[in-house]
Design a protein around this motif. Structure first.
Motif, mmCIF file in Angstrom:
data_model
loop_
_atom_site.group_PDB
_atom_site.id
_atom_site.type_symbol
_atom_site.label_atom_id
_atom_site.label_comp_id
_atom_site.label_asym_id
_atom_site.label_seq_id
_atom_site.Cartn_x
_atom_site.Cartn_y
_atom_site.Cartn_z
ATOM 1 N N PRO A 1 -71.595 -57.198 82.154
ATOM 2 C CA PRO A 1 -72.717 -58.000 81.666
ATOM 3 C C PRO A 1 -73.429 -57.332 80.496
ATOM 4 O O PRO A 1 -73.165 -56.186 80.154
ATOM 5 C CB PRO A 1 -73.628 -58.100 82.893
ATOM 6 N N CYS A 2 -74.353 -58.081 79.880
ATOM 7 C CA CYS A 2 -75.075 -57.609 78.708
ATOM 8 C C CYS A 2 -75.870 -56.339 79.012
ATOM 9 O O CYS A 2 -76.456 -56.198 80.088
ATOM 10 C CB CYS A 2 -76.011 -58.713 78.216
ATOM 11 N N THR A 3 -75.854 -55.409 78.050
ATOM 12 C CA THR A 3 -76.653 -54.186 78.157
ATOM 13 C C THR A 3 -77.450 -54.005 76.874
ATOM 14 O O THR A 3 -77.163 -54.640 75.857
ATOM 15 C CB THR A 3 -75.764 -52.946 78.372
ATOM 16 N N ARG A 4 -78.417 -53.130 76.931
ATOM 17 C CA ARG A 4 -79.252 -52.893 75.739
ATOM 18 C C ARG A 4 -78.544 -52.017 74.727
ATOM 19 O O ARG A 4 -78.650 -52.234 73.515
ATOM 20 C CB ARG A 4 -80.580 -52.266 76.148
ATOM 21 N N GLU A 5 -77.827 -51.038 75.179
ATOM 22 C CA GLU A 5 -77.165 -50.113 74.261
ATOM 23 C C GLU A 5 -75.720 -50.540 74.042
ATOM 24 O O GLU A 5 -74.992 -50.842 74.993
ATOM 25 C CB GLU A 5 -77.217 -48.684 74.812
#
Length: 619
Positions: A238-242
């Motif tokens: 899933p989407c991550t910040r980094e």
């Protein structure tokens, strides 16, 4: 105390320059009298002038920064964060600045700081001769709270952090250049990760995109990574910040590279920015190349203006170039490498209705053959030089090395051979002429071997005299001669690397003045030509692959070239011979109706068999 005072530039430049008005908010009459606002504006200007592209000396004369003073009844230091923020300020400042005006997911965005932007704009434009101003910044005299927002065409910011002038330049990026934030959160770093909705439209800002295709991405002409490295970061599910840069890239990805890095425009995933770091992501960083280009072009349009082209019928040729001869009006020389035919035409005649069977306008309507002839087939290069006050052309055949010199008659109607050199001479893919130590010379370069030579043209009836040789390295696909501060230089471009180099020429050799990094220009440029606008050297670059073109300023110390303006797309159609751009783009100086000098950029489209002229005006 004056209401209007210029810190940079002056009132006379407002109508034709790039101007930002800086307005005080929360500075009392006493604050203004003791110079607090003036000192703060000086801090902003100091930071601005060390930030590219504002730091470039060629742009400095275009920049205006004007203080437009207005006192507040109360100091901005009294502005406090209220939850929720009041619709109207109760802090007694002139323009009603309030922190925490906006919310995200029901939570107040404390740094959201702005007041009555319409009142700010009206106040500035009410001042004499400031009506043309379109860039506005407001310094909020508050050191206790951190805030900065672009709102209603005005950039607002406080002085909480020592680096607040960097925040001011960041807000200017929004206000003046329509740049988007490149950080992934909306409120602060504690925001949950977010994915831009698939149905969301493509962002309008020039520095963020949903597009992952290297060809279609909006900064494709500035990419410095190859297409297979777009996207340039690893997409996670899933989407991550980094998002780490792709592992073990081949070729390696240098710092500052332009690619497509995920995470921007207040979203962590699904939207991309041009570079890993940028002032629009972290205000203490420099602008990335895409954002700097946007700013440079916006300011540069005040240096030059270019009208849309007017295409005219021109016939089928391999080379088209302009020339001046004696007292004759500017003329165009069209030449076919395949047949050897040439045609001389008045530049202004292309706008007319009369054309020869070959498509060119005649010198005389009653004698279409005047100005036409043949110089023999096979001349891959045909370049002008002046010798003894007479215009000549040097012809060169790539591959065989055969050469010839042709003289133009006094009426600028006939080319006559004066000397031929049989095959076996050094072969060149590029030939350009220039003056060195006051004498005509030419540079011959072979992009297959990398060999370059400087030759002196002493006589119209003898072989050129070799002066010096040098190994420039293989693969340069454009060679342009330039005069910079009265000294001869040669600019080269490598298509497969995007490198640009400038060499200073002397009677005994070459010295390197500038060598760019790989990817400095996009890898699709097919034609580069010099421009001389009011004795200032410029370059026009054109891509026959995607049809785009730009004009670049050549720095006075020859240490680089900088974009000035985008050329209205001439379209695909510039002819290329053996991978080398044939004469198809350049400058012709056609006087105005009143006789005053004028510059036109011309472009020959071999596909459409048309020649277009775009009026080019320095400001």
């Amino acid at each position: 105390m004056k209401v209007v005072e210029f810190v940079l530039g002056d009132l006379s430049r407002v109508a034709h320059g790039w101007t930002v008005a800086v307005v005080p908010e929360g500075y009392t009459q006493a604050d203004l009298k003791n110079g607090l606002f003036d000192a703060d504006v000086a801090k902003f200007v100091k930071r601005l002038l060390v930030t590219a592209p504002f730091s470039r000396p060629e742009l400095r004369p275009l920049l205006n920064v004007v203080m437009v003073r207005q006192a507040s009844a109360h100091s901005g230091e009294g502005i406090q964060l209220r939850t929720p923020a009041a619709a109207e300020s109760t802090f007694g400042t002139e323009f009603g600045a309030v922190f925490g005006r906006d919310t995200f997911q029901g939570k107040q965005i404390e740094r959201s700081l702005y007041g009555n932007s319409a009142k700010v704009i009206e106040f500035v434009r009410r001042q004499p001769r400031l009506q043309p101003v379109s860039h506005f910044l407001v310094i909020v005299n508050n050191t206790h709270l951190d805030g900065g927002t672009m709102h209603g065409e005005v950039g607002w910011f406080s002085k909480n952090r020592p680096s607040w002038p960097d925040v001011a330049v960041h807000e200017l990026g929004h206000q003046a250049f329509q740049l988007a934030d490149e950080y992934p959160y909306t409120r602060d770093r504690t925001d949950p990760v977010s994915v831009i909705p698939a149905v969301a439209p493509e962002p309008e800002a020039p520095n963020v995109t949903k597009v992952k295709d290297a060809v279609k991405i909006k900064w494709s002409d500035l990419l410095t990574v190859p297409p297979w490295q777009v996207p340039t970061t690893v997409t996670s599910t899933p989407c991550t910040r980094e998002h780490p840069v792709i592992a073990d890239p081949d070729p390696p990805i240098p710092a500052g590279a332009v690619g497509a890095y995920e995470g921007a425009d207040h979203h962590d995933c699904g939207v991309f920015r041009p570079s890993l770091q940028c002032r629009m992501r972290e205000s203490n960083d420099p602008f990335c190349r895409v954002c700097e280009m946007r700013a440079r072009l916006d300011i540069g349009r005040h240096l030059l203006s270019l009208s849309r082209p007017t295409p005219c019928p021109a016939g089928s040729w391999t080379h088209v170039q302009s020339f001046m001869a004696a007292s004759h009006p500017p003329r165009m020389l069209s030449h076919s490498m395949a047949t050897g035919a040439y045609a001389i035409s008045p530049a202004v005649g292309y706008y007319g209705v009369h054309h020869r069977p070959d498509g060119t306008p005649p010198l005389l309507e009653t004698n279409h053959s005047l100005g036409t002839g043949s110089i023999g087939a096979g001349w891959s290069s045909l370049v002008p030089f002046e010798l003894g006050g007479t215009l000549h052309y040097l012809g060169h055949q790539a591959g065989s090395g055969a050469q010839a010199i042709f003289a133009m008659n006094e009426f600028a109607t006939v080319l006559t051979p004066t000397h031929t050199t049989p095959p076996g001479h050094a072969t060149h893919t590029h030939v350009v002429t220039l003056h060195v130590a006051g004498a005509p010379h030419y540079i011959g370069y072979d992009y297959l071997s990398g060999d370059a030579g400087l030759f002196r043209l002493d006589s119209a009836t003898a072989d050129p005299v070799p002066v010096n040789t040098m190994q420039w390295g293989r693969g340069h696909t454009a060679v342009v001669a330039l005069m910079i501060r009265g000294e001869p230089h040669a600019m080269t471009y490598r298509m497969h690397t995007g490198e640009v180099m400038i060499r200073r020429l002397t009677p005994t050799g070459f010295t390197m003045a500038f060598a760019s990094r790989s990817g400095f220009w996009k890898r699709t440029i097919t034609h580069v030509a010099p421009l001389d606008i009011d004795h200032q050297p410029y370059l026009v670059r054109y891509s026959g692959i995607d049809g785009s073109a730009y004009i670049h300023y050549v720095r006075e110390d020859a240490t680089g070239v900088d974009p000035v303006c985008h050329v209205p797309p001439p379209g695909i159609g510039g002819l290329s011979l053996f991978g080398v751009g044939a004469s198809a783009i350049g400058q012709v100086d056609m006087p105005h109706a009143d006789g005053s000098p004028a510059h036109d950029l011309y472009f020959y489209n071999a596909k459409d068999q048309s020649l277009s002229f775009s009026p080019l005006s320095p400001k």
